[in-house]
Design an enzyme around this catalytic site. Structure first.
Site, short mmCIF file in Angstrom:
data_model
loop_
_atom_site.label_atom_id
_atom_site.label_comp_id
_atom_site.label_asym_id
_atom_site.label_seq_id
_atom_site.Cartn_x
_atom_site.Cartn_y
_atom_site.Cartn_z
N GLY A 38 0.82 -1.21 0.00
CA GLY A 38 0.00 0.00 0.00
C GLY A 38 0.85 1.25 0.00
N ILE A 178 -0.44 18.85 1.11
CA ILE A 178 -0.35 18.32 2.48
C ILE A 178 -0.57 19.44 3.50
CG2 ILE A 178 1.20 17.31 4.21
CD1 ILE A 178 2.35 15.53 2.12
N VAL A 231 11.05 30.73 5.86
CA VAL A 231 11.34 30.32 7.24
C VAL A 231 12.84 30.49 7.48
CG1 VAL A 231 11.38 28.37 8.83
CG2 VAL A 231 9.40 28.73 7.36
N ASP A 304 6.42 7.96 -7.63
CA ASP A 304 7.09 9.13 -7.04
C ASP A 304 8.60 9.12 -7.26
OD1 ASP A 304 4.63 9.93 -6.16
OD2 ASP A 304 5.10 9.86 -4.02
N ALA A 312 -0.70 9.35 -6.49
CA ALA A 312 -0.90 7.90 -6.51
C ALA A 312 -1.51 7.42 -7.83
CB ALA A 312 -1.81 7.50 -5.35
N HIS A 437 -30.33 17.02 -13.60
CA HIS A 437 -30.69 18.16 -12.76
C HIS A 437 -31.39 17.64 -11.52
CE1 HIS A 437 -31.89 22.13 -11.55
NE2 HIS A 437 -33.13 21.70 -11.41
P1 NAD Z 1 4.30 20.12 -2.65
O1 NAD Z 1 5.60 20.12 -3.33
O2 NAD Z 1 3.09 19.90 -3.46
O3 NAD Z 1 4.10 21.50 -1.88
C1 NAD Z 1 5.08 22.00 -1.03
C2 NAD Z 1 4.91 23.49 -0.87
O4 NAD Z 1 5.92 23.94 -0.01
C3 NAD Z 1 5.06 24.25 -2.18
O5 NAD Z 1 3.97 25.12 -2.33
C4 NAD Z 1 6.37 24.99 -2.00
O6 NAD Z 1 6.39 26.24 -2.66
C5 NAD Z 1 6.43 25.16 -0.49
N1 NAD Z 1 7.78 25.32 0.04
C6 NAD Z 1 8.92 24.74 -0.39
N2 NAD Z 1 9.96 25.14 0.38
C7 NAD Z 1 9.46 25.98 1.31
C8 NAD Z 1 10.01 26.72 2.38
N3 NAD Z 1 11.31 26.67 2.66
N4 NAD Z 1 9.19 27.49 3.13
C9 NAD Z 1 7.88 27.55 2.85
N5 NAD Z 1 7.30 26.89 1.85
C10 NAD Z 1 8.07 26.10 1.09
O7 NAD Z 1 4.45 19.03 -1.50
P2 NAD Z 1 3.55 18.50 -0.30
O8 NAD Z 1 2.30 19.27 -0.07
O9 NAD Z 1 4.51 18.32 0.82
O10 NAD Z 1 3.13 17.08 -0.84
C11 NAD Z 1 4.13 16.12 -1.19
C12 NAD Z 1 3.71 15.34 -2.40
O11 NAD Z 1 2.56 14.57 -2.13
C13 NAD Z 1 3.37 16.26 -3.54
O12 NAD Z 1 3.88 15.75 -4.73
C14 NAD Z 1 1.87 16.25 -3.57
O13 NAD Z 1 1.32 16.44 -4.85
C15 NAD Z 1 1.53 14.89 -3.02
N6 NAD Z 1 0.27 14.97 -2.27
C16 NAD Z 1 -0.87 15.06 -2.95
C17 NAD Z 1 -2.06 15.17 -2.27
C18 NAD Z 1 -3.33 15.26 -3.03
O14 NAD Z 1 -3.31 15.09 -4.23
N7 NAD Z 1 -4.43 15.54 -2.38
C19 NAD Z 1 -2.09 15.23 -0.90
C20 NAD Z 1 -0.91 15.16 -0.24
C21 NAD Z 1 0.27 15.04 -0.94
#
Ligand code: NAD
Length: 474
Positions: A38, A178, A231, A304, A312, A437
């Site tokens: 998984g 996330i 940050v 990934d 996924a 509808h």
């Molecule tokens: P992400 O890469 O999609 O987003 C990370 C965010 O962090 C970006 O917007 C980026 O600009 C920002 N960032 C980077 N460095 C930073 C910093 N120093 N300070 C502040 N912001 C910063 O990654 P994620 O949200 O961690 O998710 C990880 C992976 O898992 C991604 O590929 C995502 O598409 C996937 N994911 C998808 C889903 C979904 O489809 N619902 C949900 C969770 C995760």
């Protein structure tokens, strides 16, 4: 030494789907998984988070019950019970996947594997021969330089999904899917949440209209969104952590009991023997061609670990495409622009195809149409009128280039949106197709019609303005 046609390393959505499809196609298949099948998605990602987000929906509904004339007194939310439910959901689906692998005759080896030589995999102290090896080892949360994840105060999504309590004050670094999903979840359960994002908007990969709307919605609920914010440091303090952020030319400090680092993923490539084999990588991800083949004959990679689009369902499609090609089937190359993307906060955000700026950057002359849920019967009836559907189209050919949605429970609209983009339908076809509808898909129809100012359920003045400005005014 076992002898197989295909050895898959990694049992996440990419790997287990590739293994099942390979077995269906008649390949003798072995799957190596060091943990539970998984992968991250099922065990510590998509699935448990969706279970928790469902709890947030239920809690919101119960809290607002009086709007439906239903009196509910003494609402108490037990977050630990929500986490327990999410783990049961995971267990159920993991055992379902185990059953599918068994049922399809895939041999599963519960061990970490490495490629010893072309055609040879080592795992659990044994050697296995395989004509093709598919690497599907996934990714891991990226660490921020200078920010130590201690698993207690400074955590990743992995720890966040395991803990049975909600933070009181959380700083979330990164407003990707996330970060945004946890901001919604924790805030619904009462946490004080600040999102800190490096780029100038939340969900920066989405269409700017959608990102703006989400930000407005979050801020109205009290979720702070610091964008264009860097940050500086995260230091431990008596109350947890003190986060220094550079924002709008000034330095701000934020105190929190929990800091969630959600700044993307890196590929799991270590310990696989890839370097020794000479497998080429690109910015840390395994480089692949349209057939998911690496530069080393007989070694493929999906999911990934390839960094193509870390979702996924993309990994699953890569897995199916890879093994079908090995079986000699003709499979079109995957177009990653056409892959649907969804974020499961409320309002939900989803998209497929080009955003408006990406379409312009790709050289299209663009027209857009938008339809708000405030004008949709179904949305009004269920009391969820936030958000809209936006269609991005080629002005000349009217081909639909992208569909973007934001609203309550709207990501299921991506089913028809994906098909529309894949089949290169026009806005006229998308607007002509009849929807039941009253349902939410009517908003897709209306947004397509709105590209030419012809939506039925928008006031005429608004539609004319939309047509005059190339859409997008709803
Ligand atoms: P992400 O890469 O999609 O987003 C990370 C965010 O962090 C970006 O917007 C980026 O600009 C920002 N960032 C980077 N460095 C930073 C910093 N120093 N300070 C502040 N912001 C910063 O990654 P994620 O949200 O961690 O998710 C990880 C992976 O898992 C991604 O590929 C995502 O598409 C996937 N994911 C998808 C889903 C979904 O489809 N619902 C949900 C969770 C995760």
């Amino acid at each position: 030494m076992g002898s197989y046609d295909i050895a898959v390393i990694g049992g996440g959505p990419g790997g287990y789907v590739a293994a099942i499809r390979a077995a269906q196609l008649g390949f003798r298949t072995v799957l190596f998984e060091a943990d539970r099948v998984g992968g991250l998605c099922l065990n510590w990602g998509c699935i448990p988070s969706k279970a928790l987000l469902r709890n947030a929906d239920v809690l919101t509904l119960v809290r607002n019950a009086s709007a439906w004339g239903i009196r509910v007194d003494g609402v108490e939310a037990d977050y630990g019970a929500a986490v327990d439910r999410s783990r049961k959901v995971v267990d159920q689906i993991v055992s379902g996947v185990e059953g599918l692998l068994r049922d399809n005759g895939v041999d599963v080896v519960s061990a970490r594997a490495r490629i010893a030589a072309p055609g040879v995999v080592e795992g659990g102290g044994e050697r296995f021969e395989a004509r093709w090896i598919v690497v599907a080892t996934g990714g891991t949360p990226r660490q921020l330089p200078g920010v130590e994840v201690d698993g207690d105060v400074v955590i990743t999504s992995r720890e966040a999904l395991a803990r049975r309590n909600v933070p009181e004050r959380a700083v979330i670094i990164g407003a990707g899917p996330i970060g945004v999903e946890f901001a919604h979840l924790w805030s619904t359960y009462g946490a004080d949440v600040t999102l800190v994002e490096l780029l100038d908007t939340v969900l920066p990969q989405e269409d700017p209209d959608v990102s703006r709307a989400l930000r407005r919605s979050f801020e109205a609920r009290g979720i702070r969104c610091l964008t264009s914010a860097r940050v500086g440091a995260v230091e431990r303090s008596p109350s947890g952590a003190r986060v220094t952020v550079e924002h709008a030319g000034a330095r701000t400090t934020l105190d929190a009991d929990t800091v969630l680092v959600a700044v993307g993923f890196v590929a799991n490539t270590a310990g696989l023997g890839l370097e020794e084999l000479g497998v080429a990588t690109d910015r840390g991800f395994i480089a692949i061609d349209d057939a998911m083949a690496t530069n080393v004959p007989g070694v493929l990679a999906i999911g990934d670990v390839t960094g193509k689009l870390m979702l996924a369902h993309v990994a699953m499609q890569q897995g199916v495409a890879a093994v079908e090609r090995l079986a000699g089937r003709s499979v079109p190359p995957l177009d990653y622009v056409q892959m649907p993307r969804a974020t499961f906060c409320q309002p939900q955000v989803g998209s497929v195809g080009y955003t408006e700026p990406a379409a312009r950057a790709a050289g299209f002359e663009v027209r857009t149409g938008r339809f708000p849920f405030t004008a949709l019967g179904k949305a009004i009836a269920v009391g969820e009128t936030e958000g809209f559907v936006k269609v991005v189209a080629d002005a000349e050919t009217k081909q639909v280039l992208g569909i973007h949605v934001i609203g309550h429970d709207v990501v299921d609209l991506l089913g028809e949106a994906s098909l529309a983009v894949l089949l290169e339908v026009t806005t006229e076809e998308l607007g002509f197709a009849v929807r039941v509808h009253p349902t939410l898909p009517e908003a897709v129809k209306e947004a397509a019609l709105a590209v030419d100012g012809e939506a039925i359920h928008i006031a005429r003045r608004r539609a004319q303005r939309a047509a005059a400005t190339g859409g997008g005014s709803a």
